[in-house]
Enzyme design. Structure first.
Site, short mmCIF file in Angstrom:
data_model
loop_
_atom_site.label_atom_id
_atom_site.label_comp_id
_atom_site.label_asym_id
_atom_site.label_seq_id
_atom_site.Cartn_x
_atom_site.Cartn_y
_atom_site.Cartn_z
N GLY A 32 5.44 11.12 -3.03
CA GLY A 32 6.30 11.85 -2.09
C GLY A 32 5.66 11.94 -0.71
N HIS A 38 5.95 4.03 3.30
CA HIS A 38 6.75 3.95 2.06
C HIS A 38 8.08 3.26 2.34
CE1 HIS A 38 4.39 7.77 1.21
NE2 HIS A 38 4.08 7.02 0.17
N GLN A 62 -5.29 12.24 -10.62
CA GLN A 62 -6.03 11.41 -9.67
C GLN A 62 -6.67 12.20 -8.55
OE1 GLN A 62 -2.26 9.18 -8.67
NE2 GLN A 62 -3.21 9.04 -6.67
N GLU A 153 -1.18 -2.20 1.04
CA GLU A 153 -2.55 -2.71 1.07
C GLU A 153 -3.55 -1.66 1.53
OE1 GLU A 153 -3.43 -5.81 3.90
OE2 GLU A 153 -4.83 -6.77 2.53
O1 PAF Z 1 -0.51 5.40 -4.01
C1 PAF Z 1 0.00 6.44 -4.50
O2 PAF Z 1 0.83 7.10 -3.92
C2 PAF Z 1 -0.43 6.88 -5.90
O3 PAF Z 1 -1.76 6.58 -6.13
C3 PAF Z 1 0.47 6.31 -7.02
C4 PAF Z 1 0.37 4.79 -7.09
C5 PAF Z 1 1.90 6.73 -6.80
C6 PAF Z 1 0.02 6.85 -8.38
O4 PAF Z 1 0.12 8.24 -8.44
#
Ligand code: PAF
Length: 290
Positions: A32, A38, A62, A153
């Protein structure tokens, strides 16, 4: 129209139904706080597939820093509105229990071997981060199924880890093609990131030095310098005596699958930087090949 499906079970059913109708799916996993970076992935996915699907899930697995998780920007309504305008067909969200129904609490989630590319650099400075990415992306891919999956990237090491995952999933019969797309930058050169919203005007000025340092490596490369350690020294010179707290400045072989520093002259290289500005961690990288 963008439909919002509030759990991975519904999303999996939608994707499978669309594939049965013969549609190809372009998929962008996100946490988000969507920005132009994005949206460029969505544009590319929409142009290369019949349908475009996005997931929004701030993955606690993460975040090695709880403060970073607590302050991670979140605004689902704005994100869905942006997705609608960008022509995304389906967005799905979820919860830890939705993605990992077999566990009762987060601590029971099985740690996965996220492969050689998760060691070093991000693996050193953000222990557990890439393993957490691997754990969730495996579930996100399993939800969407066969698709093209788009990643920026900017998170270079992440792209190596998800390529490794896609390769493993292919052995188990799931065809995920990972597509890596160019980093989108502010006019100043700063790589777009959801975390940029936390930077003050003064910090935004200093943050420009990251791209300047990468660009200096590119100039040196174009003059024929091919040794990783020499390129790293040139990059560090640009960042000396500024407010940025460097975690790493690294030049690596992008085709090696591991992130050890090569001591031979490189044919192609990836220059990478991670640094803190105040409490905000920034990463960026560029390919050196021409
Ligand atoms: O790059 C991100 O936004 C996150 O690491 C992902 C790939 C959505 C995994 O939570």
């Amino acid at each position: 129209m963008t439909i919002h499906l509030p759990n991975p079970r519904l999303a999996a059913a939608w994707c499978s139904e669309q594939r049965q109708l013969g549609k190809t799916i372009g998929y962008i996993p996100t946490m988000g706080a969507l920005h132009q970076g994005h949206l460029s992935l969505i544009q590319q996915a929409a142009s290369e597939n019949d349908l475009c699907c996005v997931s929004i899930f701030v993955n606690p697995l993460q975040f090695n820093d709880l403060n970073d998780l607590d302050t991670y920007p979140q605004d689902l309504d704005t994100d869905i509105e942006l997705l609608r305008k960008a022509g995304c067909h389906m967005v799905y969200t979820g919860t830890i229990s939705g993605f990992f129904p077999e566990v009762e609490h987060i601590g029971q989630i099985e740690t996965r071997d996220s492969g050689p590319a998760s060691k070093g650099l991000e693996g050193t400075y953000r222990p557990g981060h890439l393993e957490g990415v691997y754990q969730i992306v495996e579930r996100l891919f399993a939800t969407v199924g066969t698709c093209r999956a788009y990643f920026g990237e900017k998170d270079f090491q992440q792209t190596l880890v998800v390529k490794h995952l896609a390769k493993k999933m292919k052995i188990d019969g799931m065809g995920i093609e990972v597509v890596v797309c160019p980093t989108v930058r502010e006019p100043s050169g700063l790589a777009m990131s959801s975390r940029n919203t936390r930077l003050s005007i003064k910090q935004l000025e200093t943050a420009k030095l990251i791209f300047q340092s990468l660009s200096t490596a590119k100039n040196a490369w174009q003059k024929g310098i091919r040794i990783a350690s020499t390129l790293e020294e040139i990059m560090i010179d640009v960042l000396d005596h500024c407010e940025l707290k460097i975690e790493y400045v690294a030049v690596r072989d992008p085709n090696a699958w591991t992130l050890h520093r090569p001591d031979h002259p490189l044919n192609e290289a990836q220059a990478l930087i991670a640094a803190y500005l105040g409490s905000t961690r920034l990463i960026d990288n560029i390919r050196l090949n021409k």
